[in-house]
Write a protein that holds these residues in place. Structure first.
Motif, PDB file in Angstrom:
ATOM      1  N   GLU A 136       0.808  -1.256  -0.137  1.00  0.00           N
ATOM      2  CA  GLU A 136      -0.028   0.047   0.034  1.00  0.00           C
ATOM      3  C   GLU A 136       0.868   1.320  -0.002  1.00  0.00           C
ATOM      4  O   GLU A 136       0.669   2.387  -0.940  1.00  0.00           O
ATOM      5  CB  GLU A 136      -0.996  -0.105   1.297  1.00  0.00           C
ATOM      6  N   GLY A 183      -6.805  -6.149  -0.719  1.00  0.00           N
ATOM      7  CA  GLY A 183      -6.610  -5.807   0.856  1.00  0.00           C
ATOM      8  C   GLY A 183      -5.742  -4.524   0.773  1.00  0.00           C
ATOM      9  O   GLY A 183      -5.473  -4.146   2.111  1.00  0.00           O
ATOM     10  N   ASP A 204     -10.472  -0.590  -2.540  1.00  0.00           N
ATOM     11  CA  ASP A 204      -9.821  -1.775  -1.951  1.00  0.00           C
ATOM     12  C   ASP A 204      -9.375  -2.869  -3.072  1.00  0.00           C
ATOM     13  O   ASP A 204     -10.112  -3.152  -4.156  1.00  0.00           O
ATOM     14  CB  ASP A 204     -10.630  -2.800  -0.863  1.00  0.00           C
ATOM     15  N   PHE A 215      -5.572  -0.780   0.196  1.00  0.00           N
ATOM     16  CA  PHE A 215      -6.342   0.521  -0.027  1.00  0.00           C
ATOM     17  C   PHE A 215      -5.655   1.213  -0.783  1.00  0.00           C
ATOM     18  O   PHE A 215      -4.281   1.930  -0.545  1.00  0.00           O
ATOM     19  CB  PHE A 215      -6.883   1.053   1.215  1.00  0.00           C
TER      20      PHE A 215
END
Length: 295
Positions: A8, A135, A132, A137
């Motif tokens: 992420e 998993g 999403d 973001f």
């Protein structure tokens, strides 16, 4: 290590890096065509964003505001080339650099004299709602901004490499005198490049202004392009892309994983340290041309 969190952070850094690439591209355009490091690029970004929000505040529709601001920025670029650059042809590089510093202060003062110095919000009509992906973001605005930047950077890269005008610009970048000897209109090439730089400044101003607000800090964001240029090379469009991705990912990862160990705010200075270390290894950048001087 939490690989989802790492991914992420990495993706967020890469998306920000694409926006840095667009900022760096404004510098590359001018330097590639004329050998001038345009220190006023940040002031052009501020001028574009402040002009846009001020015109839009008058009730003008978005696309008409964009068109009016685009005309103003292209005209500004052409005026800078005609009034500042052209009379200083064949002057030492330091003289041209100092001229762009003076131009930066002039544009900042002119923008605030015309439109005021208040901080403005800039809404592009795009809601920043994270989504999403497995998993991870991801900011929808970052994806939108990165897509716009990627299209523009890719289009300019194709323009430089595939079109006749782009090849003429590359010839001018390699040798001004040789380009003129084969009939390439040097002054017209410079005018076109400064006009395109005005357009790039407008897009940068809209994207960064939407993220940070239209304020004086926009001129400082543009300085983040310096490490990008050092890594990628001052004359390389692909280098601006790769350098932007490295800086964007590096600063985000450093902030998350080294910030708690060293100090807060590492994101602000880490790109410059990375660029300094890179200068020791490859001063001309990843895609820059090596200069060999014979004595």
């Amino acid at each position: 290590m939490d690989w989802l969190f790492f991914t992420e952070v990495l993706v967020g850094g890469l998306l920000a890096g694409v926006m840095y690439s667009l900022v760096a591209l404004g510098f590359v355009l001018i330097y590639k065509a004329s050998g001038v490091f345009n220190f006023a690029q940040g002031a052009m970004v501020l001028f574009a964003a402040l002009t846009f929000v001020s015109i839009q505040a008058m009730g003008v529709p978005f696309w008409l505001t964009f068109f009016i601001t685009l005309v103003i920025m292209v005209a500004l670029g052409l005026a800078i080339e005609r009034v500042v650059l052209r009379p200083m042809v064949n002057q030492p590089p330091i003289s041209l650099f100092m001229a762009t510093i003076g131009l930066a202060f002039f544009l900042e003062g002119l923008a605030q004299m015309l439109w005021g110095a208040d901080v403005h919000g800039l809404n592009l009509g795009f809601n920043d709602e994270p989504f999403d992906v497995g998993g991870v973001f991801i900011s929808s605005f970052d994806v939108f901004a990165a897509a716009i930047c990627a299209v523009l950077v890719g289009s300019l890269a194709l323009f430089f490499n595939k079109t006749r005008l782009g090849r003429a610009l590359r010839a001018v970048a390699d040798d001004h005198q040789a380009a003129m000897s084969v009939g390439i209109p040097l002054k017209q090439i410079w005018a076109i490049v400064w006009g395109v730089a005005g357009f790039v400044a407008l897009v940068c101003g809209l994207l960064w202004g939407s993220r940070l607000g239209v304020q004086f800090a926009l001129t400082l964001v543009v300085l983040k392009a310096l490490p990008v240029l050092i890594l990628g090379g001052f004359t390389s469009v692909p280098g601006a892309i790769i350098g932007g991705l490295i800086i964007g990912a590096g600063e985000k990862l450093a902030e998350v994983y080294l910030g708690p160990i060293l100090s807060g705010g590492i994101e602000n200075w880490f790109p410059y340290v990375l660029a300094l270390l890179f200068l020791l290894v490859r001063p001309e950048g990843l895609f820059g041309e090596k200069h060999i001087e014979r004595v």
